[in-house]
Design an enzyme around this catalytic site. Structure first.
Site, PDB file in Angstrom:
ATOM      1  N   ASP A  50      -6.800  -1.697   1.770  1.00 32.00           N
ATOM      2  CA  ASP A  50      -6.527  -0.377   2.341  1.00 32.00           C
ATOM      3  C   ASP A  50      -7.572   0.631   1.876  1.00 32.00           C
ATOM      4  O   ASP A  50      -7.635   0.969   0.693  1.00 32.00           O
ATOM      5  CB  ASP A  50      -5.138   0.080   1.884  1.00 32.00           C
ATOM      6  CG  ASP A  50      -4.766   1.446   2.439  1.00 32.00           C
ATOM      7  OD1 ASP A  50      -4.081   1.490   3.466  1.00 32.00           O
ATOM      8  OD2 ASP A  50      -5.178   2.465   1.855  1.00 32.00           O
ATOM      9  N   TYR A  55     -12.219   8.155   1.429  1.00 30.72           N
ATOM     10  CA  TYR A  55     -12.488   7.505   0.137  1.00 30.72           C
ATOM     11  C   TYR A  55     -13.982   7.263  -0.071  1.00 30.72           C
ATOM     12  O   TYR A  55     -14.413   6.994  -1.198  1.00 30.72           O
ATOM     13  CB  TYR A  55     -11.765   6.151   0.006  1.00 30.72           C
ATOM     14  CG  TYR A  55     -10.272   6.146   0.135  1.00 30.72           C
ATOM     15  CD1 TYR A  55      -9.532   7.322   0.128  1.00 30.72           C
ATOM     16  CD2 TYR A  55      -9.586   4.942   0.248  1.00 30.72           C
ATOM     17  CE1 TYR A  55      -8.158   7.286   0.263  1.00 30.72           C
ATOM     18  CE2 TYR A  55      -8.209   4.902   0.377  1.00 30.72           C
ATOM     19  CZ  TYR A  55      -7.496   6.082   0.393  1.00 30.72           C
ATOM     20  OH  TYR A  55      -6.139   6.028   0.525  1.00 30.72           O
ATOM     21  N   LYS A  80      -8.480   4.894   7.549  1.00 36.07           N
ATOM     22  CA  LYS A  80      -7.738   6.097   7.978  1.00 36.07           C
ATOM     23  C   LYS A  80      -8.690   7.151   8.512  1.00 36.07           C
ATOM     24  O   LYS A  80      -9.771   7.360   7.926  1.00 36.07           O
ATOM     25  CB  LYS A  80      -6.940   6.679   6.795  1.00 36.07           C
ATOM     26  CG  LYS A  80      -6.118   5.648   6.081  1.00 36.07           C
ATOM     27  CD  LYS A  80      -5.258   6.210   4.969  1.00 36.07           C
ATOM     28  CE  LYS A  80      -4.741   5.085   4.095  1.00 36.07           C
ATOM     29  NZ  LYS A  80      -5.724   4.592   3.110  1.00 36.07           N
ATOM     30  N   HIS A 110      -4.761  10.219   8.472  1.00 37.62           N
ATOM     31  CA  HIS A 110      -4.581  10.262   7.014  1.00 37.62           C
ATOM     32  C   HIS A 110      -3.519  11.270   6.570  1.00 37.62           C
ATOM     33  O   HIS A 110      -2.777  11.019   5.622  1.00 37.62           O
ATOM     34  CB  HIS A 110      -5.922  10.557   6.347  1.00 37.62           C
ATOM     35  CG  HIS A 110      -6.036  10.021   4.955  1.00 37.62           C
ATOM     36  ND1 HIS A 110      -7.218   9.664   4.382  1.00 37.62           N
ATOM     37  CD2 HIS A 110      -5.098   9.767   4.015  1.00 37.62           C
ATOM     38  CE1 HIS A 110      -7.009   9.218   3.153  1.00 37.62           C
ATOM     39  NE2 HIS A 110      -5.728   9.286   2.907  1.00 37.62           N
TER      40      HIS A 110
END
Ligand code: A2P
Length: 276
Positions: A50, A55, A80, A110
């Protein structure tokens, strides 16, 4: 641990199946640290990874997946849409390029920045284009679900929220599950702060398991898909060893009693930032 995936998936509304356990790579540094964590997880039998555009480690995730030798179709890959951007379809193409894959298995909004519905047509476009095999949401409340369902052509398959015995959000879980949406837990260890809790530690002692295993097992027994994060090899291994024991009703009841949300239908505590 090689049979984690086959033994433990849940069907999604779109027809695919999501593993119950995955590695989350939030706050994992891009580069060696991220590649190593993903590689260790795949070696340990994890089949769900994930990540997210926010990120900034999709490149590393993709490299680790390619280098692992595990066939792409055996891996369930989530990313996301970062809602500070405007075009989910364009951003899906960018994610897939960074990840070095043809598609992701799940593409989530997200958080509902700017409202719960505006991004959905773009998410559906990514789904229709085959860039995402399933689409869903993250950090969405019951109210957000109602708004989304009023406009959705493709139903959300998943809502990923911070869930643990302390953040149980039972009203949220029950409503989404009743609507056929799989609930998924991020930060099941409370980003580490729940590991020292006296009740969790006592139950862990009773089962000769680690506090992390107890918290992850609680999520599994709540029928959640769960995403513990670690960058340590030994923890990645032991966090996955949660399918060979079961918490009894008394232990589950004690853990349920730790809820600090009052069985809320909200996805976050009031005043909390999405990313905390
Ligand atoms: P690290 O990545 O250094 O191993 P969450 O999954 O709730 O977000 O929690 C992640 C945090 O918990 C990270 O700080 C991670 O540290 C730590 N952690 C993950 N697994 C374990 C474990 N088995 N024992 C102790 N700490 C853990």
């Amino acid at each position: 641990m090689s049979n984690i995936e086959s033994a433990t998936t849940r069907p999604l509304s779109t027809g695919s199946a999501i593993p119950r356990l995955g590695l989350g790579v939030w706050q994992v540094a891009d580069g060696h640290e991220c590649e190593q964590a993903v590689r260790w997880a795949l070696e340990a039998g994890y089949r769900l990874i994930d990540t997210a555009q926010a990120y900034r480690n999709e490149d590393s995730v993709g490299r680790a997946i390619r280098d692992s030798g595990v066939p792409r179709e055996e891996i369930f890959l989530t990313t996301k849409f970062y809602p500070g951007n405007r075009d989910p379809l364009h951003e899906a193409r960018e994610s897939v390029r960074r990840l070095g894959v043809d598609y992701v298995d799940l593409y989530l909004v997200h958080w509902p920045q700017g409202g719960p519905t505006w991004a959905w047509p773009g998410m559906e476009a990514a789904y229709d284009a085959g860039l995402a095999r399933a689409i869903g949401v993250s950090n969405f409340s019951v109210h957000d679900l109602a708004a989304l369902r009023a406009v959705a052509q493709v139903a959300p398959a998943v809502n990923q929220v911070q869930l643990s015995p302390f953040e149980y959000r039972r009203g949220l879980i029950d409503t989404y599950e009743a609507a056929g949406v799989v609930m998924q837990s991020y930060s099941p260890l409370g980003t580490g702060r729940h590991l020292g809790d006296a009740t969790v530690t006592r139950i862990a002692g009773r089962y000769t398991r680690s506090p992390a295993q107890v918290l992850i097992r609680w999520a599994i027994q709540k029928n959640l898909s769960v995403l513990p994060k670690s960058v340590h090899h030994d923890r990645i291994l032991t966090n996955a060893q949660v399918f060979d024991f079961a918490l009894d009703d008394a232990a589950m009841g004690e853990l349920d009693g730790l809820d600090e949300t009052g069985a809320t239908t909200e996805a976050l505590a009031a005043g909390r930032k999405w990313w905390r």
